[in-house]
Design a protein around this motif. Sequence first.
Motif, PDB file in Angstrom:
ATOM      1  N   GLY A  98       0.791  -1.229   0.000  1.00  0.00           N
ATOM      2  CA  GLY A  98       0.000   0.000   0.000  1.00  0.00           C
ATOM      3  C   GLY A  98       0.825   1.282   0.000  1.00  0.00           C
ATOM      4  N   LEU A  99       2.144   1.167  -0.069  1.00  0.00           N
ATOM      5  CA  LEU A  99       3.011   2.351  -0.081  1.00  0.00           C
ATOM      6  C   LEU A  99       3.014   3.055  -1.433  1.00  0.00           C
ATOM      7  CD1 LEU A  99       6.043   0.860   1.849  1.00  0.00           C
ATOM      8  CD2 LEU A  99       4.298   2.416   2.735  1.00  0.00           C
ATOM      9  N   CYS A 100       2.816   2.290  -2.512  1.00  0.00           N
ATOM     10  CA  CYS A 100       2.826   2.807  -3.891  1.00  0.00           C
ATOM     11  C   CYS A 100       1.456   2.607  -4.514  1.00  0.00           C
ATOM     12  CB  CYS A 100       3.813   2.016  -4.753  1.00  0.00           C
ATOM     13  SG  CYS A 100       5.489   2.542  -4.637  1.00  0.00           S
ATOM     14  N   ASP A 101       1.185   3.390  -5.533  1.00  0.00           N
ATOM     15  CA  ASP A 101      -0.005   3.129  -6.334  1.00  0.00           C
ATOM     16  C   ASP A 101       0.248   1.929  -7.243  1.00  0.00           C
ATOM     17  OD1 ASP A 101      -1.362   5.335  -5.249  1.00  0.00           O
ATOM     18  OD2 ASP A 101      -0.434   6.679  -6.706  1.00  0.00           O
ATOM     19  N   TRP A 102       1.490   1.790  -7.724  1.00  0.00           N
ATOM     20  CA  TRP A 102       1.818   0.712  -8.659  1.00  0.00           C
ATOM     21  C   TRP A 102       3.330   0.626  -8.813  1.00  0.00           C
ATOM     22  CZ3 TRP A 102      -1.150  -3.026 -10.264  1.00  0.00           C
ATOM     23  CH2 TRP A 102      -0.787  -3.804 -11.363  1.00  0.00           C
ATOM     24  N   VAL A 103       3.834  -0.586  -8.974  1.00  0.00           N
ATOM     25  CA  VAL A 103       5.247  -0.830  -9.240  1.00  0.00           C
ATOM     26  C   VAL A 103       5.337  -1.706 -10.476  1.00  0.00           C
ATOM     27  CG1 VAL A 103       7.400  -1.831  -8.378  1.00  0.00           C
ATOM     28  CG2 VAL A 103       5.809  -0.757  -6.788  1.00  0.00           C
ATOM     29  N   GLU A 104       6.173  -1.296 -11.422  1.00  0.00           N
ATOM     30  CA  GLU A 104       6.335  -2.112 -12.622  1.00  0.00           C
ATOM     31  C   GLU A 104       7.796  -2.102 -13.063  1.00  0.00           C
ATOM     32  OE1 GLU A 104       4.118  -0.493 -15.943  1.00  0.00           O
ATOM     33  OE2 GLU A 104       4.484   1.529 -15.232  1.00  0.00           O
ATOM     34  N   ALA A 105       8.264  -3.285 -13.462  1.00  0.00           N
ATOM     35  CA  ALA A 105       9.628  -3.408 -13.971  1.00  0.00           C
ATOM     36  C   ALA A 105       9.600  -3.360 -15.486  1.00  0.00           C
ATOM     37  CB  ALA A 105      10.251  -4.718 -13.498  1.00  0.00           C
ATOM     38  N   GLU A 106      10.677  -2.856 -16.060  1.00  0.00           N
ATOM     39  CA  GLU A 106      10.826  -2.843 -17.515  1.00  0.00           C
ATOM     40  C   GLU A 106      11.818  -3.933 -17.911  1.00  0.00           C
ATOM     41  OE1 GLU A 106      11.896   1.154 -18.571  1.00  0.00           O
ATOM     42  OE2 GLU A 106       9.980   1.954 -17.906  1.00  0.00           O
ATOM     43  N   ALA A 107      11.855  -4.249 -19.173  1.00  0.00           N
ATOM     44  CA  ALA A 107      12.716  -5.329 -19.657  1.00  0.00           C
ATOM     45  C   ALA A 107      14.196  -4.977 -19.501  1.00  0.00           C
ATOM     46  CB  ALA A 107      12.412  -5.616 -21.128  1.00  0.00           C
ATOM     47  N   PRO A 108      14.998  -5.975 -19.121  1.00  0.00           N
ATOM     48  CA  PRO A 108      16.442  -5.731 -18.994  1.00  0.00           C
ATOM     49  C   PRO A 108      17.123  -5.730 -20.356  1.00  0.00           C
ATOM     50  CG  PRO A 108      15.959  -8.009 -18.516  1.00  0.00           C
ATOM     51  CD  PRO A 108      14.632  -7.326 -18.739  1.00  0.00           C
ATOM     52  N   ARG A 109      18.288  -5.116 -20.406  1.00  0.00           N
ATOM     53  CA  ARG A 109      19.141  -5.164 -21.597  1.00  0.00           C
ATOM     54  C   ARG A 109      20.459  -5.800 -21.167  1.00  0.00           C
ATOM     55  NH1 ARG A 109      17.741   0.763 -23.669  1.00  0.00           N
ATOM     56  NH2 ARG A 109      15.712   0.279 -24.532  1.00  0.00           N
ATOM     57  N   PRO A 110      20.541  -7.141 -21.238  1.00  0.00           N
ATOM     58  CA  PRO A 110      21.728  -7.828 -20.715  1.00  0.00           C
ATOM     59  C   PRO A 110      22.981  -7.614 -21.560  1.00  0.00           C
ATOM     60  CG  PRO A 110      20.136  -9.409 -21.594  1.00  0.00           C
ATOM     61  CD  PRO A 110      19.526  -8.050 -21.733  1.00  0.00           C
ATOM     62  N   VAL A 111      24.117  -7.652 -20.867  1.00  0.00           N
ATOM     63  CA  VAL A 111      25.439  -7.586 -21.506  1.00  0.00           C
ATOM     64  C   VAL A 111      26.345  -8.604 -20.832  1.00  0.00           C
ATOM     65  CG1 VAL A 111      25.285  -5.137 -22.144  1.00  0.00           C
ATOM     66  CG2 VAL A 111      26.269  -5.769 -19.963  1.00  0.00           C
ATOM     67  N   ASP A 112      27.295  -9.118 -21.573  1.00  0.00           N
ATOM     68  CA  ASP A 112      28.316 -10.002 -21.021  1.00  0.00           C
ATOM     69  C   ASP A 112      29.539  -9.159 -20.709  1.00  0.00           C
ATOM     70  OD1 ASP A 112      26.901 -12.444 -21.171  1.00  0.00           O
ATOM     71  OD2 ASP A 112      27.286 -12.543 -23.326  1.00  0.00           O
ATOM     72  N   LEU A 113      30.064  -9.312 -19.510  1.00  0.00           N
ATOM     73  CA  LEU A 113      31.225  -8.554 -19.072  1.00  0.00           C
ATOM     74  C   LEU A 113      32.380  -9.513 -18.805  1.00  0.00           C
ATOM     75  CD1 LEU A 113      29.398  -6.279 -16.484  1.00  0.00           C
ATOM     76  CD2 LEU A 113      30.036  -5.683 -18.822  1.00  0.00           C
ATOM     77  N   PRO A 114      33.466  -9.425 -19.567  1.00  0.00           N
ATOM     78  CA  PRO A 114      34.594 -10.326 -19.337  1.00  0.00           C
ATOM     79  C   PRO A 114      35.310 -10.008 -18.025  1.00  0.00           C
ATOM     80  CG  PRO A 114      35.126  -8.719 -21.027  1.00  0.00           C
ATOM     81  CD  PRO A 114      33.688  -8.495 -20.657  1.00  0.00           C
ATOM     82  N   VAL A 115      35.820 -11.068 -17.391  1.00  0.00           N
ATOM     83  CA  VAL A 115      36.577 -10.932 -16.153  1.00  0.00           C
ATOM     84  C   VAL A 115      37.878 -11.701 -16.346  1.00  0.00           C
ATOM     85  CG1 VAL A 115      36.619 -11.441 -13.682  1.00  0.00           C
ATOM     86  CG2 VAL A 115      34.460 -10.799 -14.788  1.00  0.00           C
TER      87      VAL A 115
END
Length: 139
Positions: A98-115
Amino acid sequence: MPTPRETILTALHARLSTLPATALRGEVLPERISADGLLILRDGEPGEPEVTLSPQAYHYRHRAEIEAVVQAADRDAAFDTLCASIGAAIAAERTLGGLCDWVEAEAPRPVDLPVDGAASLKAAIIPVVLHYSTADPLT
């Protein structure tokens, strides 16, 4: 007493903390990533509110961000599982108690990070839009 914005971000972090991945807030990327993955919640930008005058209220579409990171032998499957668990956690309680009216996630944009000398990381920033109203932009 914390502001509504802080209360909402704390509730979102608590929601993410129920997941198997390690959930941090506003931290730097640690040297080690747990096998279940890592989530770092960034406070983001509240943006310019819409204002109503009677009664006076500020209506925000606050864009927070979740940095999701995995480092596993099967990075793609682990990353997919992590993203799905974030989506399920948000969908289970879209108002954060009840703290927010609405919460929504958007699509991720994944990347590969070399280590150097280790398996590469798969990471993405997942924007999360928090819709809420306050009586004052500073409280």
